[in-house]
Design a protein around this motif. Structure first.
Motif: not given
Length: 115
Positions: A44-57, A62-63, A82-88
């Motif tokens: 399934q599609r999974e969340f990675v990262a997000r940032i809001s307009r004020p800059g909240i991350t 896993s990342v 994205m650094n230190s990338l893994k096969p997963e």
């Protein structure tokens, strides 16, 4: 309707870096969130990262410590380093732009981490 402009992705060896950008030109003023989900084959599609307009991350556990999201507020553009990338980490990465009214998805870009 907002159309997202994406760039990034590709093939990288384990431990290497990649960078994505995602812009929402022409979007109306107001609160928003820019971010990425990803989907590996058969999952399934999974969340990675997000940032809001004020800059909240926010990051998926896993990342954390490897990925960094930032944004250019004036350009309504988000960047995912994205650094230190893994096969997963392999999968299709989808940018999204979320407002109170709707969520717009990008077309997705493949990331393959392999030696």
């Amino acid at each position: 309707q907002v159309q997202l402009v994406e760039s990034g992705g590709g093939l990288v060896q384990p431990g290497g870096p990649l960078r994505f950008s995602c812009a929402a030109p022409g979007s109306s003023s107001g609160g928003y969130i820019l971010g990425w989900y990803r989907q590996a084959p058969g999952t399934q599609r999974e969340f990675v990262a997000r940032i809001s307009r004020p800059g909240i991350t926010n990051y998926a556990d896993s990342v954390k410590g490897r990925f960094a999201i930032s944004r250019d507020r004036a350009k309504k553009t988000a960047y995912l380093q994205m650094n230190s990338l893994k096969p997963e980490d392999t999968g299709v990465y989808y940018c999204y732009f979320e407002t109170a009214a709707r969520t717009t998805w990008g077309q997705g870009a493949q990331v393959t981490v392999s030696s």
